[in-house]
Design an enzyme around this catalytic site. Structure first.
Site, PDB file in Angstrom:
ATOM      1  N   HIS A 206     -21.019  14.740  13.985  1.00  0.00           N
ATOM      2  CA  HIS A 206     -20.388  14.675  15.306  1.00  0.00           C
ATOM      3  C   HIS A 206     -19.023  15.355  15.373  1.00  0.00           C
ATOM      4  O   HIS A 206     -18.471  15.514  16.452  1.00  0.00           O
ATOM      5  CB  HIS A 206     -20.266  13.226  15.788  1.00  0.00           C
TER       6      HIS A 206
HETATM    7  C1  UD1 Z   1     -14.621  10.473  19.124  1.00  0.00           C
HETATM    8  C2  UD1 Z   1     -13.335  10.565  18.316  1.00  0.00           C
HETATM    9  C3  UD1 Z   1     -13.664  10.630  16.838  1.00  0.00           C
HETATM   10  C4  UD1 Z   1     -14.575   9.501  16.424  1.00  0.00           C
HETATM   11  C5  UD1 Z   1     -15.803   9.485  17.329  1.00  0.00           C
HETATM   12  C6  UD1 Z   1     -16.713   8.341  17.001  1.00  0.00           C
HETATM   13  C7  UD1 Z   1     -11.436  11.763  19.348  1.00  0.00           C
HETATM   14  C8  UD1 Z   1     -10.652  13.011  19.345  1.00  0.00           C
HETATM   15  N1  UD1 Z   1     -12.573  11.779  18.639  1.00  0.00           N
HETATM   16  O1  UD1 Z   1     -15.332  11.686  18.934  1.00  0.00           O
HETATM   17  O2  UD1 Z   1     -12.467  10.537  16.098  1.00  0.00           O
HETATM   18  O3  UD1 Z   1     -14.952   9.679  15.086  1.00  0.00           O
HETATM   19  O4  UD1 Z   1     -15.368   9.384  18.688  1.00  0.00           O
HETATM   20  O5  UD1 Z   1     -17.987   8.516  17.570  1.00  0.00           O
HETATM   21  O6  UD1 Z   1     -11.034  10.807  19.960  1.00  0.00           O
HETATM   22  N2  UD1 Z   1     -20.477  11.605  25.012  1.00  0.00           N
HETATM   23  C9  UD1 Z   1     -21.541  11.058  25.688  1.00  0.00           C
HETATM   24  N3  UD1 Z   1     -21.572   9.701  25.830  1.00  0.00           N
HETATM   25  C10 UD1 Z   1     -20.615   8.873  25.334  1.00  0.00           C
HETATM   26  C11 UD1 Z   1     -19.529   9.453  24.673  1.00  0.00           C
HETATM   27  C12 UD1 Z   1     -19.475  10.817  24.506  1.00  0.00           C
HETATM   28  O7  UD1 Z   1     -22.437  11.746  26.143  1.00  0.00           O
HETATM   29  O8  UD1 Z   1     -20.712   7.648  25.511  1.00  0.00           O
HETATM   30  C13 UD1 Z   1     -20.463  13.075  24.799  1.00  0.00           C
HETATM   31  C14 UD1 Z   1     -19.735  13.843  25.847  1.00  0.00           C
HETATM   32  O9  UD1 Z   1     -20.402  15.033  26.019  1.00  0.00           O
HETATM   33  C15 UD1 Z   1     -18.400  14.128  25.199  1.00  0.00           C
HETATM   34  C16 UD1 Z   1     -18.764  14.243  23.735  1.00  0.00           C
HETATM   35  O10 UD1 Z   1     -19.850  13.333  23.554  1.00  0.00           O
HETATM   36  O11 UD1 Z   1     -17.804  15.262  25.704  1.00  0.00           O
HETATM   37  C17 UD1 Z   1     -17.659  13.908  22.811  1.00  0.00           C
HETATM   38  O12 UD1 Z   1     -17.127  12.617  23.081  1.00  0.00           O
HETATM   39  P1  UD1 Z   1     -15.580  12.304  22.709  1.00  0.00           P
HETATM   40  O13 UD1 Z   1     -15.283  10.886  22.957  1.00  0.00           O
HETATM   41  O14 UD1 Z   1     -14.702  13.316  23.337  1.00  0.00           O
HETATM   42  O15 UD1 Z   1     -15.491  12.608  21.173  1.00  0.00           O
HETATM   43  P2  UD1 Z   1     -16.424  12.158  19.964  1.00  0.00           P
HETATM   44  O16 UD1 Z   1     -17.034  13.382  19.403  1.00  0.00           O
HETATM   45  O17 UD1 Z   1     -17.317  11.031  20.334  1.00  0.00           O
END
Ligand code: UD1
Length: 363
Positions: A206
């Protein structure tokens, strides 16, 4: 004495579950803010249900944004809640954008900031998490550190003294607490997936550095396909970030790579504990696999948990197919769980320290 905690992403729910229970036991009232950084059922509510976390008092509904926008929106919304609630102490976890925004909002209002999982470093500034954890540590008043190495990391940056409290690791607490549930769940899951104990790998990907560069993602997925073809099936619970990229780039892993939706805490621990090995870029999973004695192949060049590498549980391989394959071939049998992650009472130590010192003198 009133504590306000800020959570938003999957690993934070795990840590908060342990600390919330300990605060309750210590008689310290807690109000929880969910920033909404993770919002899908499998990424959020499922964890609250499984780990017995009460529904948060606030959900800020921030959702997915660019780093700047997400952090800014959380900062603004947390500040409003803090001004209403006026807590003595604001508790933040780990290294996500929710962590930094929560810590910054509280520090600017001169509230005591307590950081769980302080002092970790990858020394790779290109990781958003590294920026989040360094900045959070530097505005924190109470730094709860999991390991001796984390103390040393902080000391090198001039953070030392009574504010740094070595507690052990709350994720270790969590594995011990829920251990009795893992075996039954493992039997069920392995049956459903059609794989046999110690004859499959688990993969998770991820990190932006792995998902956002097409060549890197392709190399990793190709490696998973080769592992499945040559060694054993690979079970891959897919984070939404990775799923989106696979769809955009039309990348399909080979046969034997079992792609499944994100799974809850109990399912993940059950799956990990029965695996031959784990391929991951998650910080939390490197540790959890080690606690279960399962060898880890880390799809990164550095780690915040060097103890797992030094202890022989973990090999860093980046995204290079040859290195990934060599490490996967070598991932056999059990490894000795690493030492130095505490005694399983980290959450209790955090709660009692907050009870004694969470009011501070700057609140
Ligand atoms: C975040 C944290 C990371 C942690 C991870 C745990 C930051 C910078 N990163 O990364 O440190 O290890 O969480 O999982 O804070 N999305 C969905 N549904 C959700 C959540 C996210 O579809 O419920 C998708 C969206 O497209 C989003 C992408 O995942 O843009 C990334 O989500 P985001 O919370 O920005 O970062 P993570 O990669 O989850």
């Amino acid at each position: 004495m009133k504590v306000l905690s800020v959570v938003g992403a999957r690993p934070q729910f795990i840590k908060a579950a342990m600390v919330s229970a300990a605060l309750k036991e210590a008689g310290v009232p807690e109000t929880m803010i969910h920033t909404g950084q993770h919002y899908d059922y499998e990424m959020s509510a499922l964890f609250f249900e499984q780990l017995g976390l009460a529904d948060p008092a606030y959900n800020l509904g921030v959702g997915s944004e660019s780093h700047g926008a997400q952090t800014a929106r959380i900062l603004e919304a947390v500040e409003r809640v803090l001004l209403d609630e006026r807590p003595d102490c604001v508790l933040v976890y780990g290294d996500t954008n929710s962590t930094l925004a929560g810590a910054l909002a509280a520090a600017k209002l001169h509230m005591v900031v307590a950081h769980v999982e302080a002092g970790l470093r990858s020394y790779k500034k290109a990781m958003p998490e590294e920026i989040n954890r360094v900045l959070t540590d530097h505005v924190s008043d109470l730094l709860f550190v999991p390991t001796a190495l984390a103390v040393e990391n902080l000391r090198r940056e001039g953070i030392e003294g009574a504010n740094v409290v070595v507690t052990g690791d709350v994720m270790y607490d969590c594995v011990l607490r829920f251990q009795p549930l893992f075996q039954r769940e493992r039997d069920r899951m392995l049956g459903d997936l059609g794989v046999r104990e110690r004859e499959y790998f688990v993969a998770t990907i991820h990190r932006a550095e792995n998902t956002d560069d097409p060549a890197t993602l392709r190399a990793i997925v190709a490696s998973l396909g080769r592992i499945a073809a040559e060694l054993a099936p690979v079970v891959w619970p897919i984070h939404p970030r990775a799923r989106k990229k696979l769809t955009e780039l039309a990348i399909r892993p080979g046969e034997g790579v079992l792609m499944i939706a994100p799974i809850g805490y109990i399912e993940m621990q059950a799956l990990l504990a029965g695996a031959r090995g784990v391929l991951t870029d998650s910080g939390g999973l490197q540790k959890e696999a080690a606690f279960h004695g399962v060898p880890t192949v880390t799809l990164r060049e550095e780690t915040e948990w060097p103890e797992t590498v030094e202890g022989g549980c973990n090999v860093l391989v980046g995204s290079d197919e040859i290195r990934i394959m060599a490490a996967a071939r070598g991932a056999k049998g059990r490894v000795a769980p690493p030492q130095g992650f505490g005694r399983g009472d980290a959450a209790r130590l955090i709660a009692t320290t907050i009870q004694q010192r969470g009011r501070g003198s700057n609140g």
